[in-house]
Design an enzyme around this catalytic site. Sequence first.
Site, PDB file in Angstrom:
ATOM      1  CB  CYS A 145      -0.854   0.063   1.363  1.00 56.51           C
ATOM      2  SG  CYS A 145      -1.988   1.459   1.356  1.00 56.51           S
ATOM      3  CG  ASP A 409     -10.946  30.040   4.560  1.00 59.91           C
ATOM      4  OD1 ASP A 409      -9.956  29.667   5.194  1.00 59.91           O
ATOM      5  OD2 ASP A 409     -11.200  29.876   3.568  1.00 59.91           O
ATOM      6  CB  CYS A 483       0.058  20.068   5.593  1.00 58.22           C
ATOM      7  SG  CYS A 483      -0.782  20.736   4.159  1.00 58.22           S
ATOM      8  CD  GLU A 524       0.391  20.282   9.620  1.00 57.82           C
ATOM      9  OE1 GLU A 524      -0.531  21.060   9.552  1.00 57.82           O
ATOM     10  OE2 GLU A 524       0.289  19.167   9.037  1.00 57.82           O
TER      11      GLU A 524
END
Length: 540
Positions: A145, A409, A483, A524
Amino acid sequence: MSGNPRKQFGGNFRKKAKFDKKKKSGEHDEVLLADVNDLIKRNRPEEDQTSDENGTPASPTLPETFTEIELTVSDLSSTGDGLALSENKDHVYVVPFTVPGDKVRVKVIRHCPAQSYTITDFLSVIEPGPKRNDSLIKCQYFTKCSGCQLQMMSYEDQLAHKRRIVEKAYANFSGLVPELVPAVGDTFPSPMQYGYRTKLTPHFAHGGAKKKANADGQEAQEVQVPPIGFCYKNRRADMDIEDCPLGTDIVRRGLKSERKRVTENIRSYKKGATLLMRESTSRIMKDASGAETEEKDLNGLTSTSGADTGDVIRTDRGAYIEEKRCITDNNATTVEYVDDYIFSNKAGAFFQNNNSILSGFTEFIRSHALPPNNDQDPTPIKYLLDAYSGSGLFTITLSTIFKSSLGVDVAGDSIVSARENAKANNLPNTGFAAADAAVLFKDVPYPPDQTLLVIDPPRKGCSEDFLQQLLTFKPRRVVYVSCNVHTQARDVAVMVQGDEKQDVRYEIESIRGFDFFPQTGHVEGVAILNRTSFPKSESL
């Protein structure tokens, strides 16, 4: 310090301030290439490189694709893949699921000669390196995976590796001289290394009903359940994933329920789909006798009924009963707690996916939001501007230390959720506004000298326009959460180089990584910066 400050800092401040997204996108291939080039450079000096009669470096002799070869891994890249040098040290093999020192058998998949590396598939370990411990692996799909890279490493080694990722990000993507970049702090650990993901989005590639001619030559429907899960490493094909140990308990239950539902209804799917499993939490208060009250949630917020898998996990927390459900509708409302702060959000919208680290993460930012001795400053910082506020994580968890807080935002739905969250958390000094990206700072009611700016952009980082707006607004202090530490390093460099016409630039106070995704190569980053000005003379 004396002498020319530009010489002290390694050159002209403005020279490296140019924002070039083509060169510094921070994408996977660009990050990998930087590590490949560095490995070759460290092991193969230019004078040792062979050239043809025209002086052009000779191309390495490479094995045929899909052949199997043995390699010894030298480095672990920032992408989480092992790197193995060719015998002549002029080419690198990218080997997933390995650590330095591993001797492994791999299959050659694809050559990238222009980038001096070859992609391989991991087959087996011949001799493990000193930092490899396969007994730590908890997933049956590991080495196949694409989701995890580091399960065979101790958590201590994972944290050290992620600190190195942040260091390399600033070395390779900022263009800043080392003197301008402080030492990167130890990686902040996640309290949970498995069972932490509050959101999973497995997918399948095609529908289940296909037409097929029967023995009589007539068309009939053949029902086939496709693999439901995530991509194989190095392949576009989906891998069937029945369970993911990174998911929280309720999300793992939800995955099983959703797989069963899709299987039972596969005829209704004409094409593929992406599924959603998102954890939602309710707290049911107890009265003085310990009995549950009728109030469903501390603040009256509940997930949308009928949008979950039907699975419920109940835990007695003393003062209340905690109920967790798995939401599957992107437009349904999920509820999450960070300490006693409550957040509602659209299930499909962005919210940090590791709740176990959020308490320590937000406390770290809260404790570093204000500079030392801020209360003794004649013009202290007392306003918070959150420029990528989303549903209000930072605006709300930081608002108690500020006189007034404003989250802005570009996503209107997120602002609706943020306003509901401010109300649910009883924060009258906290507001939210939807703003066009081109004029985010236009109507900010706070004086820049007394304002902390928090930014948490998507993986691609900040736009050139946003950074220019920031430098024009000139907030006193900046907390940059990211991130993608590679685009963060690129953007921070623009702030450090500053704008001499505006007489504003920033100095980096600290940089630290946070491990939101244990077992993976992701980290992060949090960078804290303070506004300063350009030197007024050639000596200080």
